[in-house]
Design a protein around this motif. Structure first.
Motif, short mmCIF file in Angstrom:
data_model
loop_
_atom_site.label_atom_id
_atom_site.label_comp_id
_atom_site.label_asym_id
_atom_site.label_seq_id
_atom_site.Cartn_x
_atom_site.Cartn_y
_atom_site.Cartn_z
N PRO A 231 0.83 -1.22 0.00
CA PRO A 231 0.00 0.00 0.00
C PRO A 231 0.86 1.26 0.00
O PRO A 231 2.02 1.25 0.42
CB PRO A 231 -0.80 -0.12 1.31
CG PRO A 231 -0.71 -1.56 1.69
CD PRO A 231 0.61 -2.05 1.19
N GLU A 232 0.28 2.35 -0.46
CA GLU A 232 0.98 3.64 -0.49
C GLU A 232 1.42 4.03 0.92
O GLU A 232 0.62 4.04 1.85
CB GLU A 232 0.05 4.71 -1.06
CG GLU A 232 0.70 6.06 -1.22
CD GLU A 232 1.73 6.09 -2.34
OE1 GLU A 232 2.65 6.92 -2.29
OE2 GLU A 232 1.60 5.26 -3.28
N GLY A 233 2.71 4.32 1.05
CA GLY A 233 3.25 4.74 2.34
C GLY A 233 3.66 3.60 3.25
O GLY A 233 4.27 3.85 4.29
N ALA A 234 3.34 2.36 2.90
CA ALA A 234 3.72 1.20 3.72
C ALA A 234 5.02 0.60 3.18
O ALA A 234 5.33 0.73 2.00
CB ALA A 234 2.62 0.16 3.71
N PRO A 235 5.80 -0.08 4.04
CA PRO A 235 7.08 -0.62 3.58
C PRO A 235 7.01 -2.06 3.09
O PRO A 235 7.94 -2.52 2.42
CB PRO A 235 7.95 -0.53 4.84
CG PRO A 235 7.00 -0.70 5.97
CD PRO A 235 5.69 -0.10 5.51
N LEU A 236 5.92 -2.81 3.41
CA LEU A 236 5.94 -4.23 3.09
C LEU A 236 4.53 -4.78 2.89
O LEU A 236 3.53 -4.15 3.25
CB LEU A 236 6.66 -5.01 4.19
CG LEU A 236 6.07 -4.94 5.61
CD1 LEU A 236 5.03 -6.02 5.84
CD2 LEU A 236 7.18 -5.06 6.65
N ALA A 237 4.50 -5.98 2.30
CA ALA A 237 3.23 -6.69 2.11
C ALA A 237 3.52 -8.17 1.98
O ALA A 237 4.57 -8.57 1.46
CB ALA A 237 2.48 -6.18 0.88
N PHE A 238 2.59 -9.01 2.46
CA PHE A 238 2.68 -10.45 2.32
C PHE A 238 2.01 -10.88 1.01
O PHE A 238 1.08 -10.24 0.53
CB PHE A 238 2.00 -11.16 3.50
CG PHE A 238 2.80 -11.12 4.77
CD1 PHE A 238 3.58 -12.19 5.15
CD2 PHE A 238 2.75 -10.00 5.60
CE1 PHE A 238 4.32 -12.16 6.33
CE2 PHE A 238 3.46 -9.96 6.79
CZ PHE A 238 4.26 -11.03 7.14
N PHE A 239 2.50 -11.99 0.46
CA PHE A 239 1.87 -12.52 -0.75
C PHE A 239 0.47 -13.01 -0.43
O PHE A 239 0.22 -13.64 0.61
CB PHE A 239 2.70 -13.67 -1.32
CG PHE A 239 2.04 -14.34 -2.49
CD1 PHE A 239 2.10 -13.79 -3.75
CD2 PHE A 239 1.35 -15.54 -2.32
CE1 PHE A 239 1.48 -14.41 -4.83
CE2 PHE A 239 0.73 -16.16 -3.39
CZ PHE A 239 0.80 -15.60 -4.65
N LYS A 240 -0.47 -12.71 -1.32
CA LYS A 240 -1.83 -13.21 -1.23
C LYS A 240 -2.20 -13.79 -2.60
O LYS A 240 -1.69 -13.32 -3.63
CB LYS A 240 -2.79 -12.09 -0.85
CG LYS A 240 -2.50 -11.47 0.51
CD LYS A 240 -3.46 -10.31 0.78
CE LYS A 240 -3.15 -9.66 2.13
NZ LYS A 240 -4.03 -8.49 2.39
N PRO A 241 -3.08 -14.76 -2.65
CA PRO A 241 -3.46 -15.33 -3.95
C PRO A 241 -3.93 -14.27 -4.94
O PRO A 241 -3.69 -14.38 -6.14
CB PRO A 241 -4.59 -16.31 -3.59
CG PRO A 241 -4.29 -16.71 -2.19
CD PRO A 241 -3.71 -15.48 -1.53
N GLU A 242 -4.60 -13.23 -4.42
CA GLU A 242 -5.08 -12.19 -5.34
C GLU A 242 -3.95 -11.33 -5.90
O GLU A 242 -4.19 -10.51 -6.80
CB GLU A 242 -6.11 -11.29 -4.65
CG GLU A 242 -5.64 -10.65 -3.36
CD GLU A 242 -6.02 -11.45 -2.14
OE1 GLU A 242 -6.21 -10.84 -1.08
OE2 GLU A 242 -6.14 -12.70 -2.25
N SER A 243 -2.74 -11.50 -5.37
CA SER A 243 -1.60 -10.75 -5.92
C SER A 243 -1.40 -11.07 -7.39
O SER A 243 -1.04 -10.21 -8.20
CB SER A 243 -0.32 -11.07 -5.14
OG SER A 243 -0.42 -10.67 -3.79
N ASN A 244 -1.63 -12.34 -7.77
CA ASN A 244 -1.51 -12.72 -9.18
C ASN A 244 -2.51 -11.95 -10.03
O ASN A 244 -2.19 -11.45 -11.11
CB ASN A 244 -1.74 -14.23 -9.34
CG ASN A 244 -0.57 -15.04 -8.82
OD1 ASN A 244 0.58 -14.64 -8.96
ND2 ASN A 244 -0.86 -16.18 -8.22
N ALA A 245 -3.74 -11.86 -9.52
CA ALA A 245 -4.77 -11.13 -10.26
C ALA A 245 -4.41 -9.66 -10.39
O ALA A 245 -4.66 -9.03 -11.43
CB ALA A 245 -6.12 -11.30 -9.58
N GLN A 246 -3.81 -9.09 -9.35
CA GLN A 246 -3.42 -7.68 -9.40
C GLN A 246 -2.35 -7.44 -10.46
O GLN A 246 -2.40 -6.45 -11.20
CB GLN A 246 -2.90 -7.23 -8.03
CG GLN A 246 -3.97 -7.16 -6.96
CD GLN A 246 -3.40 -6.82 -5.60
OE1 GLN A 246 -2.18 -6.82 -5.41
NE2 GLN A 246 -4.26 -6.55 -4.64
N VAL A 247 -1.39 -8.37 -10.55
CA VAL A 247 -0.33 -8.22 -11.56
C VAL A 247 -0.91 -8.31 -12.96
O VAL A 247 -0.59 -7.52 -13.85
CB VAL A 247 0.76 -9.29 -11.35
CG1 VAL A 247 1.75 -9.27 -12.51
CG2 VAL A 247 1.48 -9.05 -10.03
#
Length: 268
Positions: A231-247
Motif C-alpha cells: 500500500p501507499e506509504g507502507a514498507p511491506l506486504a505479504f503474498f496473497k493469492p489475489e496478488s496474481n490477479a493484481q499483476v
C-alpha cells in the motif's frame, strides 16, 4: 646588445597577436638568458601553428572517436554487470532449491523477502550512475550485516535485493512482519552522497514456503508480486493469492493505455 634582441622578440609577439603563427625569431648568439627566451618563443609559435593547422572537422572527428570508445567500454562494463547479476540470481535460486529440499525432509519452513529500492534508479538519472552504484553497494553491505545464522542475502538486479530466512519451525505473520520492519529500518537509514542525505526507502514483498509456493522460481516470483501490492506509504506486504490477479490487471491496464496512445498517434 641587449635592446636589439628584445626588440626582435617584441616584434615577433606582435606578429603572433595578428595570428601570424609562422613567425620565428633569429637572434645572434649573446646572453644565455636571451637565447633561451628566443628558443621558448619559437617553440610556442610552432605549437600554436600546429594547433591552428587542425581544422574544426579534425577536432570534432577526434572527439567523436573518443566518445565512441568511451561508450564501447561502458557497454562492455554494463554487459559484464548484467551477466554478474544473472549469475547471482541463479545462485540464489539454487539456494532456495536446497532450502526447499531440506524443509521437505525436515518438515521445516523458510521465507523469501524480495526488496526493491527505486531510489537507486532515481539517483542514476539525477546524479549519475556512480551515485546509484554507490547507494546499491552500501545497501548490499547493510543487508549482509543484518543477516544472522540461516539467513542468506542476494542482490538480484540494479535495484533489487532478496533475503532468505530459514526457520526451525513455522513462524507466525507478526514475527515475520517485525523482522521485515527491522530490516527496512536498517536499510532506510540515510546515506551521505555528495553532501546530501539520501533516504533509500526499501519496499519489501514476503512469500513463505510452502504456503505461497513450493518451487524456487515460483516462490521468488510470489515475493516479487507481493511487493507490487504494498500500500501507499507502507514498507511491506505479504503474498496473497489475489496478488496474481493484481499483476495481471496491471499488465492489462498498461496494454490498454499503450493501445490508446497508439490510436491517438495514428489519428494525429
Amino acid at each position: 646588445r641587449t635592446l636589439r634582441p628584445l626588440r626582435v622578440l617584441a616584434a615577433g609577439v606582435r606578429r603572433l597577436a595578428r595570428d601570424d603563427f609562422e613567425v620565428r625569431v633569429r637572434i645572434e648568439p649573446g646572453m644565455a638568458e636571451i637565447d633561451a627566451l628566443a628558443q621558448a618563443f619559437n617553440q610556442l609559435a610552432a605549437r600554436l601553428a600546429a594547433f591552428r593547422a587542425c581544422s574544426l572537422g579534425d577536432l570534432l572527428e577526434a572527439l567523436a572517436q573518443l566518445l565512441a570508445e568511451a561508450m564501447e567500454i561502458q557497454d562492455v562494463v554494463r554487459r559484464m554487470h548484467g551477466e554478474g547479476r544473472a549469475r547471482q540470481q541463479l545462485a540464489f535460486l539454487d539456494q532456495i532449491d536446497a532450502a526447499a529440499h531440506a524443509a521437505r525432509w525436515q518438515q521445516g519452513a523458510f521465507t523469501i523477502l524480495a526488496l526493491e529500492v527505486p531510489r537507486i534508479a532515481e539517483l542514476k538519472s539525477s546524479m549519475g550512475f556512480g551515485a546509484g552504484d554507490t547507494l546499491a553497494r552500501e545497501l548490499a553491505t547493510r543487508l549482509a550485516a543484518q543477516c544472522g545464522p540461516g539467513e542468506s542475502p542476494a542482490q538480484l538486479g540494479d535495484t533489487e535485493f532478496a533475503l532468505m530466512l530459514e526457520h526451525a519451525e513455522r513462524p507466525d505473520g507478526p514475527a515475520l512482519r517485525e523482522r521485515a520492519l527491522r530490516l527496512c529500518a536498517a536499510l532506510d537509514a540515510p546515506v551521505r552522497l555528495n553532501a546530501t542525505d539520501i533516504h533509500p526507502r526499501a519496499v519489501v514483498g514476503i512469500a513463505r514456503f510452502p504456503e505461497d509456493a513450493d518451487e524456487p522460481a515460483a516462490l521468488l516470483e510470489a515475493a516479487q508480486k507481493a511487493r507490487l501490492g504494498v500500500p501507499e506509504g507502507a514498507p511491506l506486504a505479504f503474498f496473497k493469492p489475489e496478488s496474481n490477479a493484481q499483476v495481471v490487471r496491471a499488465m492489462q491496464l498498461e496494454a490498454a493505455l499503450r493501445r490508446a496512445v497508439a490510436g491517438l498517434d495514428d489519428g494525429a
